[in-house]
Scaffold this active site. Sequence first.
Site, PDB file in Angstrom:
ATOM      1  N   GLU A 111       8.243   2.532   0.178  1.00 17.45           N
ATOM      2  CA  GLU A 111       8.252   3.384   1.382  1.00 17.45           C
ATOM      3  C   GLU A 111       8.108   4.869   1.033  1.00 17.45           C
ATOM      4  O   GLU A 111       8.742   5.738   1.637  1.00 17.45           O
ATOM      5  CB  GLU A 111       9.494   3.115   2.233  1.00 17.45           C
ATOM      6  N   SER A 164       0.046   5.131  -2.201  1.00 13.95           N
ATOM      7  CA  SER A 164       0.574   6.411  -1.740  1.00 13.95           C
ATOM      8  C   SER A 164      -0.362   7.143  -0.788  1.00 13.95           C
ATOM      9  O   SER A 164       0.053   8.053  -0.085  1.00 13.95           O
ATOM     10  CB  SER A 164       0.872   7.314  -2.952  1.00 13.95           C
TER      11      SER A 164
END
Length: 376
Positions: A360, A129
């Site tokens: 994503e 992340s």
Amino acid sequence: MELTAEQEAVRDVVHEFALEEIRPTALEADETETFPEEVWDGLAEMDLTSLTVPEKYGGYDADPITYAIVNEEVAYGMLAVATALSVHCLATSCIATFADDEQKERWLPQMATGRPVGAFALSEPHAGSNPAEMTTEAVKDGDEYVINGDKQWITNGHRAGVIVLFAKTDRDDPSTVTQFLVPADADGLTVGEKEDKLGLRASDTTGLHFDDVRIPAENRLTEEGRGLSAAFEILTGGRVAIAAQSVGLAQSALDEAIAYSQEREQFDQPIGDIQSIRHKLAEMATRIEASRLLTREAARKRAANEGDAAMFASMAKYFASESAMFVTNEAVQIHGGYGYVTEGEVERLYRDAKITEIYEGTTEIQKKIIARHLLE
């Protein structure tokens, strides 16, 4: 949102392909953890592997709304195929946006035909992340860069012929992330074993290990230090694609639940006549339609290059992925015991849905992006 006649035609053709060519392969592909290459070839024949390739290089060059529609319908057939397609399109989009003319001419016409397959290597074992913490390094050595490091969770890992790689030119400096183009057959590049995953089991997901991999300096796609901004620019479109895929997967689960509710009888009536089941179907359908409209609005904003396009992409990805989890959970519940066994569709759809909240950009990252746009 009203679609153009061309967009409606694309939707109908891809939906038919999803039903007739993708869906029949889904259960076996999931069980054997193998990617259906014949389906990929079919997508290529329909020019869908060239969605983000400019016409100049033989591509479809789809507008963002059409791109979202295709992702939705392919995911209606199988999320693993849609994921492979969207990652390939991320790679072609990076090359089309950032490469020089020579690199575009070398790679894009071939990739438009579906081979070589593209991969997008951003995440690392300890930097998912927060990509600024990546440790993969590309050091300039004369007219070459020497790459060392590891990437993880790479879709199309084994299948890829070319990799869009993000690496630091100075491992200790977060501001040096840069984007590179690496042929998959480069000396020193090792592809790891396929990950054994909860869902998306037909998807080719691996790690990549770079051990003194040398690439020509002209394979650098961005100026040194501009890699992260380039990644975030491309991922805006990628998040709209994942949102659209979430819608397609959820729609597939809803259709399965509707059909089952009309066939399955309990208490001398179809379960679709029972109020609690009807309410489930109503909420499922409403969440799907809200997700679809939000996703297409995000695509419209991206097409118009509006200032809040990135925020809407995150909103769409966040809301649609959570809706997919809700809808597939309810589809399993409606099917009861039959929804829990692997012979049916909804068990696989439920397992596949979870990844839409993770890849994503996790749900938490999407909320962070949305809040930043609201407050800054």
